[in-house]
Design an enzyme around this catalytic site. Structure first.
Site, PDB file in Angstrom:
ATOM      1  N   ASP A  87       0.818  -1.210   0.000  1.00 22.54           N
ATOM      2  CA  ASP A  87       0.000   0.000   0.000  1.00 22.54           C
ATOM      3  C   ASP A  87       0.856   1.266   0.000  1.00 22.54           C
ATOM      4  OD1 ASP A  87      -2.402   1.377   0.001  1.00 22.54           O
ATOM      5  OD2 ASP A  87      -2.512   1.495   2.175  1.00 22.54           O
ATOM      6  N   CYS A 145     -20.113 -13.659  -5.419  1.00 15.83           N
ATOM      7  CA  CYS A 145     -21.098 -12.876  -4.679  1.00 15.83           C
ATOM      8  C   CYS A 145     -22.535 -13.307  -4.982  1.00 15.83           C
ATOM      9  CB  CYS A 145     -20.942 -11.389  -5.002  1.00 15.83           C
ATOM     10  SG  CYS A 145     -19.467 -10.634  -4.282  1.00 15.83           S
ATOM     11  N   CYS A 194     -26.319 -11.878  -3.649  1.00 19.94           N
ATOM     12  CA  CYS A 194     -26.181 -11.216  -2.345  1.00 19.94           C
ATOM     13  C   CYS A 194     -25.810  -9.742  -2.520  1.00 19.94           C
ATOM     14  CB  CYS A 194     -25.113 -11.919  -1.509  1.00 19.94           C
ATOM     15  SG  CYS A 194     -24.813 -11.150   0.110  1.00 19.94           S
ATOM     16  N   CYS A 207     -18.122   7.648   1.451  1.00 24.43           N
ATOM     17  CA  CYS A 207     -17.657   6.523   2.272  1.00 24.43           C
ATOM     18  C   CYS A 207     -17.114   7.035   3.612  1.00 24.43           C
ATOM     19  CB  CYS A 207     -16.576   5.758   1.519  1.00 24.43           C
ATOM     20  SG  CYS A 207     -15.803   4.433   2.467  1.00 24.43           S
ATOM     21  N   CYS A 252     -19.482  -2.728   5.690  1.00 27.56           N
ATOM     22  CA  CYS A 252     -19.645  -3.529   4.473  1.00 27.56           C
ATOM     23  C   CYS A 252     -18.844  -4.825   4.540  1.00 27.56           C
ATOM     24  CB  CYS A 252     -19.283  -2.725   3.228  1.00 27.56           C
ATOM     25  SG  CYS A 252     -17.569  -2.168   3.123  1.00 27.56           S
ATOM     26  N   CYS A 278     -23.554  -6.252   1.614  1.00 31.62           N
ATOM     27  CA  CYS A 278     -22.570  -5.183   1.806  1.00 31.62           C
ATOM     28  C   CYS A 278     -23.086  -3.854   1.288  1.00 31.62           C
ATOM     29  CB  CYS A 278     -21.245  -5.547   1.138  1.00 31.62           C
ATOM     30  SG  CYS A 278     -21.345  -5.776  -0.654  1.00 31.62           S
ATOM     31  N   CYS A 303     -14.578   2.471   8.773  1.00 30.82           N
ATOM     32  CA  CYS A 303     -15.902   1.846   8.894  1.00 30.82           C
ATOM     33  C   CYS A 303     -15.773   0.397   8.437  1.00 30.82           C
ATOM     34  CB  CYS A 303     -16.920   2.587   8.034  1.00 30.82           C
ATOM     35  SG  CYS A 303     -18.576   1.870   8.058  1.00 30.82           S
TER      36      CYS A 303
END
Length: 377
Positions: A139, A193, A196, A219, A249, A199, A246
């Site tokens: 990162d 996924c 669904c 966000c 999700c 999230c 957060c």
């Protein structure tokens, strides 16, 4: 000299053993190549302004478009997952309005430090073994790690755009080693996924304009970490007591039932960050902030942004006992702090008292953003 299949398999096995020995939860290998589809998705993301104030994404777009732009001689990427799971329920933590909620990944030492040392040890061993050059990424470079990790088979990008693994859920960091060595790749992971949308539906601020699309400007992770200025009033109530990041999700994803909390990371999690009291956080000056968050990823956002976030949580707490702490911040040197102190007070005290404060304070305020808070709160 041609490399035999047995030599290739032995190297792959050795890489896996080294990764496991360093505490990584999974490791996959991918052949590096240009990816026009990901480059186009990045272009659209930036063109739509979904990167918000993260101007560095636009500035580095050309380098992000392909991993080979970073290092044309690289042939292979080794992508590793470092579990950061905790035995904590992210949704239960939101119920204690007198505490601030810090994202699970930030409860321990800065993940850059946590993962980079491990990557470097594996990379140096690999360089010695293959006699080929290597580079390490965690990162810290314009590298689109999640699409690369999906191509490597580590997981897939879910509808929330985060990586999901069938084996370890979503609670993991991604580390990458580039090498000039040719190593047999793994198969890419497919999207699992299905229908669904847990999230997407759980997001407090509706930050997903469509499945697989994120508008960072909405966000909470972006707002509390990357965004430097005043936070739009439309999002403050939805933030609740989330003061750094957060997890909603991620936590809503059914695949997390397969995730196991990392024993190593649990040992490093700091108890004082699991449920810090807002009253204590609001009292932090710059020295106190730096002392509390030494070696933490939180330290990089600085005291002013952090107190801004804590004031929003205070305004959402309904706790009149926080009023003295908030009042003390009306004279803070930072406009983002003063502005959110105004907003918090507007929610914690009655209208007559707030109107009196407005009359006493607003005329002496020099910052336009803070004046707007007095006028509109």
């Amino acid at each position: 000299m041609r490399t035999s299949i047995s030599d290739v398999n032995t190297l792959r096995q050795a890489i896996g053993e080294r990764a496991s020995g360093e505490g990584f939860s999974a490791v996959r290998i991918v052949k590096l190549s240009a990816d026009p589809l990901q480059a186009e998705r990045l272009r659209q993301f930036i063109a739509q302004g979904h990167n918000g104030s993260m101007a560095w994404m636009a500035e580095t777009e050309a380098r992000r478009a392909s991993p080979l732009v970073l290092w044309p001689e690289a042939r292979t990427a080794i992508v590793l997952a470092q579990n950061y799971g905790q035995d904590l329920d992210p949704f239960e933590r939101l119920k204690d309005k007198g505490s601030g909620v810090i994202s699970l990944y930030a409860l321990n030492r800065d993940y850059h430090d946590l993962v980079k040392g491990k990557l470097k040890r594996i990379a140096q061993w690999l360089k010695h073994r293959t006699k080929k050059e290597i580079k390490v990424f965690i990162d810290t470079a314009p590298l689109m790690e999640k699409p690369l990790a999906q191509k490597a088979g580590l997981g897939w990008q879910g509808k929330h755009t985060n990586l999901v693994s069938r084996d370890i859920g979503s609670w993991f960091f991604i580390g990458t080693i580039f090498t000039e060595a040719e190593i047999e790749p793994d198969a890419a992971e497919e999207d699992r996924c299905g229908s669904c949308r847990a999230c997407l539906d759980i997001c407090p601020t509706n930050a997903f304009p469509a499945p697989y699309q994120l508008d960072a400007r909405r966000c909470i992770s972006y707002l509390t970490i990357e965004h430097e200025g005043h936070i739009d009033s439309a999002f403050r109530q939805a933030m609740g007591n989330r003061i750094y990041g957060c997890d909603d999700c991620l936590a809503a994803c059914p695949w997390n039932k397969f995730a196991q909390a990392s024993h190593e990371v649990k040992l490093m999690a700091r108890e004082e960050l699991k449920a810090p009291r807002l009253a204590d956080l609001l009292a932090l000056d710059d020295v106190g902030f730096r002392a509390l968050f030494t070696a933490s990823a939180i330290k990089r956002i600085g005291r002013d942004r952090f107190i801004r976030n804590a004031l929003i949580a205070a305004g959402n707490s309904g706790d009149a006992g926080l009023v003295p702490r908030v009042m003390a911040l009306l004279g803070d040197p930072a406009p983002v702090v003063r502005a959110m102190a105004v907003w918090a007070l507007s929610r914690l005290i009655g209208e007559p008292d707030f109107a009196q404060l407005r009359n006493e304070r607003m005329n002496g305020e020099t910052d336009d953003g803070v004046r707007r808070e007095w006028e509109t709160a």
